[in-house]
Design a protein around this motif. Structure first.
Motif, PDB file in Angstrom:
ATOM      1  N   ASN A  43       2.043   1.672  -3.539  1.00 19.69           N
ATOM      2  CA  ASN A  43       1.012   2.156  -4.459  1.00 19.69           C
ATOM      3  C   ASN A  43       0.675   3.630  -4.250  1.00 19.69           C
ATOM      4  O   ASN A  43       0.344   4.343  -5.196  1.00 19.69           O
ATOM      5  CB  ASN A  43      -0.255   1.309  -4.306  1.00 19.69           C
ATOM      6  CG  ASN A  43      -0.062  -0.101  -4.823  1.00 19.69           C
ATOM      7  OD1 ASN A  43       0.785  -0.345  -5.673  1.00 19.69           O
ATOM      8  ND2 ASN A  43      -0.828  -1.042  -4.304  1.00 19.69           N
ATOM      9  N   HIS A  46       0.831  -1.207   0.000  1.00 17.09           N
ATOM     10  CA  HIS A  46       0.000   0.000   0.000  1.00 17.09           C
ATOM     11  C   HIS A  46       0.868   1.261   0.000  1.00 17.09           C
ATOM     12  O   HIS A  46       0.539   2.245  -0.666  1.00 17.09           O
ATOM     13  CB  HIS A  46      -0.938   0.003   1.210  1.00 17.09           C
ATOM     14  CG  HIS A  46      -2.147  -0.858   1.024  1.00 17.09           C
ATOM     15  ND1 HIS A  46      -2.124  -2.217   1.178  1.00 17.09           N
ATOM     16  CD2 HIS A  46      -3.415  -0.550   0.673  1.00 17.09           C
ATOM     17  CE1 HIS A  46      -3.328  -2.714   0.937  1.00 17.09           C
ATOM     18  NE2 HIS A  46      -4.132  -1.713   0.627  1.00 17.09           N
ATOM     19  N   ASP A  68     -12.864  -2.765   2.119  1.00 19.93           N
ATOM     20  CA  ASP A  68     -11.494  -3.201   2.334  1.00 19.93           C
ATOM     21  C   ASP A  68     -11.482  -4.481   3.168  1.00 19.93           C
ATOM     22  O   ASP A  68     -12.528  -5.043   3.478  1.00 19.93           O
ATOM     23  CB  ASP A  68     -10.685  -2.087   3.006  1.00 19.93           C
ATOM     24  CG  ASP A  68      -9.233  -2.085   2.552  1.00 19.93           C
ATOM     25  OD1 ASP A  68      -8.728  -3.165   2.190  1.00 19.93           O
ATOM     26  OD2 ASP A  68      -8.605  -1.013   2.550  1.00 19.93           O
TER      27      ASP A  68
END
Length: 241
Positions: A26, A23, A124
């Motif tokens: 990204n 994460h 999520d």
């Protein structure tokens, strides 16, 4: 499995770290900078060895509970779902509101995806974990045999692509089914179907482990390593796809 299995704690810890790394990559990574190999490695480690492993460990440990209360399991799952949406509110909606309305940050500094709807309803892993816990609680209550768990896991793999997007066009219904089987690739990262396969498969392995002896567990270890090698080859050779 009355005793604590420390290796599973290590697996869960590694999975969390790897998910955090991918994460960070990204969000903050510069994909035009040198270091493509490092990005590929982090991308890979944040994929198959991360969330799937975490969910399989959850199912594995759940199968090891010789005594469990279905009411407690359902309440725990509901709490996880509610906490997931609460987290969406405080990590997404609130910062977005503060940034846009109180700090006056220009719109071009935010992703085009960012709307209050997206930030709140984004599905999520925590929301999925809650739904999965509810599902495996109900499954264990009603399906008593190991082969039934395995059949359900395989059935989920084949059914999930067929029901993706079902009910999307119905406004209220679309929001209800969104975390179940998904209807938007941007909004739904972890739909219950097909991700439920992993905790179910973990339950199967947990039950086999609980009833097996030490020598058979070594067989499971080598079978798992062989499956890891076989499954990794196509990912490495065709990673971009």
């Amino acid at each position: 499995m009355g005793n604590r299995i420390e290796s599973l704690d290590v697996l869960r810890g590694l999975a969390v770290v790897l998910m955090a790394l991918v994460h960070i990559l990204n969000v903050f990574g510069n994909f035009n900078a040198p270091g493509a190999t490092a990005r590929i490695v982090i991308d890979f480690l944040g994929g198959p060895p991360a969330a799937p492993v975490f969910m399989m460990v959850m199912g594995f440990l759940f199968a090891g509970k010789s005594v469990y209360n279905i009411r407690t399991g359902l309440i725990r799952g509901i709490k996880l779902v509610l906490i997931g949406y609460l987290l969406n509110f405080f990590r997404g909606v609130v910062p977005f509101f503060v940034g846009r309305n109180l700090l006056g940050i220009p719109a071009e500094h935010f992703s085009s995806l960012y709307t209050y709807e997206y930030l709140f309803f984004n599905v999520d892993i925590l929301i999925f974990a809650g739904l999965a816990f509810i599902a495996i609680t109900v499954i264990r209550k009603n399906l008593k045999k190991l082969w039934m768990w395995q059949t359900a896991a395989f059935a989920i793999i084949f059914i999930s692509p067929m029901i993706w997007g079902l009910g999307e066009s119905v406004p209220f219904l679309g929001r209800i089914v969104q975390p179940l089987w998904g209807n938007d690739h941007d909004l739904v990262t972890f739909p219950l179907f097909p991700w439920l396969y992993f905790p179910l498969q973990g339950m199967v392995l947990g039950e086999i482990f609980r009833k097996s002896n030490r020598s058979f567990r070594f067989v499971l270890l080598f079978a798992g390593l062989a499956a890891l090698v076989v499954g990794t080859i196509p990912l490495i050779t065709d990673f971009d796809h």
